[in-house]
Structures are given as C-alpha cells and as structure tokens.
Design a protein around this motif. Structure first.
Motif, short mmCIF file in Angstrom:
data_model
loop_
_atom_site.label_atom_id
_atom_site.label_comp_id
_atom_site.label_asym_id
_atom_site.label_seq_id
_atom_site.Cartn_x
_atom_site.Cartn_y
_atom_site.Cartn_z
N ASP A 193 -11.34 5.51 -2.10
CA ASP A 193 -10.06 5.49 -1.39
C ASP A 193 -9.27 6.75 -1.73
OD1 ASP A 193 -10.66 3.10 -0.29
OD2 ASP A 193 -9.35 1.91 -1.58
N ASN A 241 0.82 -1.21 0.00
CA ASN A 241 0.00 0.00 0.00
C ASN A 241 0.86 1.26 0.00
OD1 ASN A 241 1.02 -0.10 2.61
ND2 ASN A 241 -0.80 0.86 3.48
N ASN A 301 -8.94 -0.80 -4.02
CA ASN A 301 -9.05 0.02 -5.23
C ASN A 301 -10.44 0.65 -5.34
OD1 ASN A 301 -6.45 -0.43 -6.01
ND2 ASN A 301 -6.94 -2.17 -7.31
N GLN A 309 -1.29 5.02 0.76
CA GLN A 309 -2.74 5.00 0.92
C GLN A 309 -3.11 5.60 2.27
OE1 GLN A 309 -4.54 1.11 0.97
NE2 GLN A 309 -6.48 1.86 0.20
N GLY A 341 -3.14 3.43 -6.99
CA GLY A 341 -4.03 2.41 -6.47
C GLY A 341 -3.85 1.04 -7.07
N VAL A 342 -3.07 0.94 -8.15
CA VAL A 342 -2.87 -0.37 -8.78
C VAL A 342 -1.57 -0.96 -8.24
CG1 VAL A 342 -2.63 -1.62 -10.95
CG2 VAL A 342 -4.10 0.40 -10.83
N TRP A 394 -5.29 8.48 -1.67
CA TRP A 394 -3.85 8.27 -1.59
C TRP A 394 -3.18 9.63 -1.48
CZ3 TRP A 394 -1.17 3.44 -2.53
CH2 TRP A 394 -2.05 2.35 -2.68
N LYS A 449 -13.16 3.41 -5.45
CA LYS A 449 -13.05 4.75 -6.03
C LYS A 449 -13.05 5.83 -4.97
CE LYS A 449 -18.06 5.14 -6.88
NZ LYS A 449 -18.31 6.24 -5.94
N LYS A 507 -6.70 9.81 -6.13
CA LYS A 507 -7.66 8.73 -6.05
C LYS A 507 -7.24 7.61 -6.99
CE LYS A 507 -11.84 11.25 -4.64
NZ LYS A 507 -13.26 11.51 -4.97
N PRO A 508 -7.72 6.38 -6.74
CA PRO A 508 -7.41 5.29 -7.67
C PRO A 508 -7.81 5.65 -9.09
CG PRO A 508 -8.36 4.41 -5.67
CD PRO A 508 -8.48 5.91 -5.57
#
Length: 492
Positions: A286, A185, A282, A266, A477-478, A288, A284, A353-354
């Motif tokens: 979340d 993360n 992941n 994250q 996010g990936v 970071w 939407k 964001k992711p």
C-alpha cells in the motif's frame, strides 16, 4: 450586506451609503403590496384604471431603485478593490483576506526554489466517519495517543526552569499546540509553535491548528488527488491565519505562530473505483501520501522502515542564512496590514508505506538535535580542523552539516531499537522528550539556583536549548476502525 462586513461603510464617502435607497425600496415595496392586495380583494377595483396606473408607476419606480442599488453595489466593489490596492488594513482584512492570503501563498508555492512538484496519484475517497481527535497539551500536560502506543503518540512539555516560590515555570503557559483528526484512511495533522511567551502566542497556536482541521472537515470531499490536496493545504493555511486575527477587535494585537500542517491519506489502489468503500489492509505494498505545508521552524522527519534512514522533510539550505532568533516565517499579524510572514512557506508531498513513521514537532525538539547547541564542533563531525568554528563555515554548509547530524541522531539514537523491540510512536516520542529534558538539565538547574543571573554562553558546559517542546509521531498505515478505537490519556 453585499460584502459581509460592517466596517467597509466607515471607509466609503456618503454617496456610497445604500441606506436611503434601501429605505425607498422598503416604502415602495409596501405601496406595491398594498395596491396588489386592494386589486385582488375588490373585483370592481380592477376596472379602476387609476389604481392600475398607480401600481404600474410604483412597480416602475421600484425597478429603478433596485437598479440604483445594484449599480451602487458595483461601485462599492470597485471602491473596495481600490482600498485594498492602497493597502487599507481594515478593508483588506474584513473584505478579502482569504483571497489575498491565498494569492500570497500561491506566489510562494510556485517559486522553483520553494516548491516541490506534487505527484498526481489519486487518493482513496474520504470515509464519512471521524475515528478520533487528538490535541495537546491540556492544562495537565498529559500524554495523548491513538490506537495504543503503536498508532499515534503525542507529547508536549516545557524544559524551562521553575520560578522560585511559585508553581509556575518560566515561559508558562506552554505555547506549542498540536491537533490531529483521524478518519479510517486519512489523517489531518497540525503542529504549531506560538512565537514568544504569553497568552497571545498560545491562543495563536490553538486557533491556527483548530482552523486548519475544521477546514478539512468541511472540505474533505474535494480532496481526491495529491495535487488538489495541495491546493486545499494552501487554503487551510489561509484559514489558520485568519483564525488568529478574528478574535481581536484590533487584529494587530493578535499573537503569532509557526505552523506545520497537512494530510496523510491512503492512495487509491489501481483499478479501484474512486468512491469505493476504503479497506485498510496495511499491506506492505500500500502507498500513502503526506501532503503538507510549513511556515516557520517546525520540522517534520520521515523514518523509512525499509532502509532505516531518516529524511528531514522540511530542510531548506536557507536555514543557515537566518539568525537563530528568526523562525523564517510565521502566521499572524507581522505587518501593519496584518499579513503573515511567508518567506519560507512551502508545500511538499512525500510517498510513504505502512510501517514508515512521521515525526513532527517544534524547534524545542529539533534545536536539541543541533550539534552546535550540543557543544559539538565541525571538526568532531569531520569538517575543518580543531580550530574551525561554526561561524567560519558558509551558512549553507553549516545548515547541511547540522541537518545530516539531526538525521543521524534520530536514526541511531531514537529509531534504532532491538529486533525484539521495534520502534513505536510511544518509544520514539518518549526518547526524544527524555533527550531534550536531559540535555537542558544543567541549564535549568543553573537558572533555578541563580535566579535572575544570565546563563553562561557555553554550549560545552550548558548544552541544549530550553523551550516549549512538542513531539508527535505517527505510524503510517496504523489507523484502526472505530470498533477498535483506543484513545489514551496518560500521566505527565
């Protein structure tokens, strides 16, 4: 060695030498141990008052010598600080370089024009496992990616011409270098551009990126919020600077580099325990945080998936006031005291964001997005009239206009894909690199055809800037788990 540096003794008067005291302590310690052994092995010896008296005297003398040594160390510390205040290069580097450098960075960081307020969101606790490590270029200039083409993708090339009758290009070896260390993360990122050509700037770029990542490998448990993370970024830059110097007997001979480096982490979800096991959903919703520092002219851009807009994370209006050959700052020995040039050093934080994408690279990448180097006039961008030149614009106005064009170009020419084919790090990086190679093609062909002849000064006829060119793109996010890890090394 109380100060951890041999060379400090060369700068001190003879009265500061601890050698005689240490020798006396060694002699007295042996005497004390010998007397103690005699008294412990011979019961009758305990009744010998002369031995007891001698042991007492030796112990007292040993205490006095230890006190002398402690006093001497205090004097040495004071002398060291005096030497540093006087600007003595060797002592300042060997004894307190880390503290001194951090003080410099903190001073720049709190300056209002250079410092972006950092939100204090709490980041998720670091997992213990490292998922993957990427770096480039290797000797074959291969592409490196993580998690497939949709995760992280990096590429480094040279747009310089090939030298005749050799298998080398002008400017070889490539002096750009990037490294990424990935956790489940969190991601630590460093992109460096060695200043000038040759082995020394290449080594500077490699050493600085490695030191920054290594520092966060050891310090990861301390980074629980974006605010504390920003302090670690400062310290990481200090480590990067010292890593450049430490491989040289004379640090003034070391190379220099610019550096953009930071941490993508994250943010802890509301109500979750700070040390709960992280889960990468992941989702939407979340969030970071990318907390990073920058010195020099490497650039970072953020593409927002929701708005399709591109933001220059490193833009500074003062860019327009600098000479084109001036990077604005750099790590490595830039003064007689081997300090870095921190004129444009800054620390920032941005929430992502992711699905958002971070794009970072050296000036070999973003200089080829500069409208002036592409042969465009201010009038073509809606400013002034047909005779208006870039030199006639105020420096800050020119910098803003160029920044707007770079962001427009990335939005419409790089990140804009069809609905069937959304942007991925691989597609983005390859589009950028292809643009740089195509833009500089005429200049490269001219230099290869007319070796030794100066390139005509016309961006209309010979657009772009030949350089070492690095580009790294990260899909926020990936970050797959280790069981799904894919690290790919492709061709040139």
């Amino acid at each position: 060695e109380p100060l951890g540096a041999d060379r400090i003794w060369e700068d001190l008067p003879k009265g500061f030498d601890p050698g005689p005291i240490l020798q006396e302590i060694e002699v007295l310690t042996k005497k004390q141990k010998g007397l103690q052994d005699v008294l412990s092995k011979n019961p009758n010896a305990e009744e010998d008052s002369s031995l007891q008296l001698l042991l007492s005297e030796v112990t007292q003398m040993l205490q006095q010598e230890n006190k002398k040594l402690q006093d001497l160390y205090t004097q040495i510390e004071n002398r060291r600080d005096q030497i540093i205040r006087l600007g003595h290069r060797a002592a300042a580097m060997d004894v307190t370089p880390y503290r001194r450098l951090c003080e410099n960075i903190e001073d720049r960081m709190i300056a209002p024009i250079k410092y972006s307020p950092l939100p204090s969101e709490v980041l998720q606790a670091d997992p213990d496992i490292t998922v993957g490590v990427l770096s480039g270029p290797d000797k074959d200039e291969k592409v490196t990616s993580y998690g497939g083409p949709k995760g992280v993708y990096g590429r480094v090339v040279s747009t310089y011409p090939w030298a005749k009758h050799t298998d080398m290009r002008m400017g070889d070896p490539i002096c750009d270098f990037y490294r990424l260390k990935l956790f489940e993360n969190r991601m630590v990122i460093a992109c460096a551009d060695g200043c000038s050509w040759g082995i020394k700037p290449r080594r500077a770029a490699e050493a600085s990126t490695k030191a920054f990542l290594d520092y966060f490998q050891h310090q990861k448990k301390q980074t629980e919020s974006t605010r504390s993370l920003s302090e670690r970024v400062l310290e990481g830059f200090a480590e990067a600077h010292m890593a450049i110097l430490q491989d040289y007997d004379d640090p003034e001979e070391a190379g220099q580099c610019t550096l953009l480096a930071g941490v993508l982490g994250q943010i802890q979800q509301s109500g979750a325990h700070p040390y709960a096991s992280p889960t990468i959903t992941n989702n939407k919703d979340d969030l970071w945080a990318f907390v990073f520092g920058s010195v020099g002219d490497c650039k970072g851009f953020l593409w927002r998936k929701s708005t399709k807009e591109v933001i220059d994370l490193t833009f500074d209006e003062e860019e327009g006031r600098m000479d084109v050959s001036d990077s604005g700052g750099r790590l490595g020995p830039t003064t007689a005291s081997c300090k870095p040039d921190l004129r444009n050093f800054s620390v920032h934080s941005v929430i992502c964001k992711p699905g958002d994408m971070l794009l970072m690279g050296s000036d070999g990448f973003h200089d080829n997005l500069d409208p002036q180097s592409l042969g465009k006039t201010p009038f073509e961008l809606g400013v002034g009239n047909m005779s208006t030149t870039w030199e006639q614009l105020a420096p800050t106005e020119a910098a803003k206009l160029k920044n707007q064009y770079r962001c427009w170009f990335l939005k419409h020419r790089v990140f804009t894909m069809s609905d069937v084919c959304p942007p991925t790090p691989k597609l983005v990086v390859n589009r950028v690199i292809r643009h740089c190679l195509q833009t500089t093609m005429k200049s490269r062909e001219f230099m290869e055809l007319y070796e030794g002849k100066k390139l005509p000064e016309s961006y209309r006829d010979y657009p772009g800037k030949m350089d070492h060119t690095s580009c790294v793109c990260i899909n926020v996010g990936v970050l797959p788990r280790p069981s799904t890890l894919q690290i790919h090394t492709g061709g040139k």
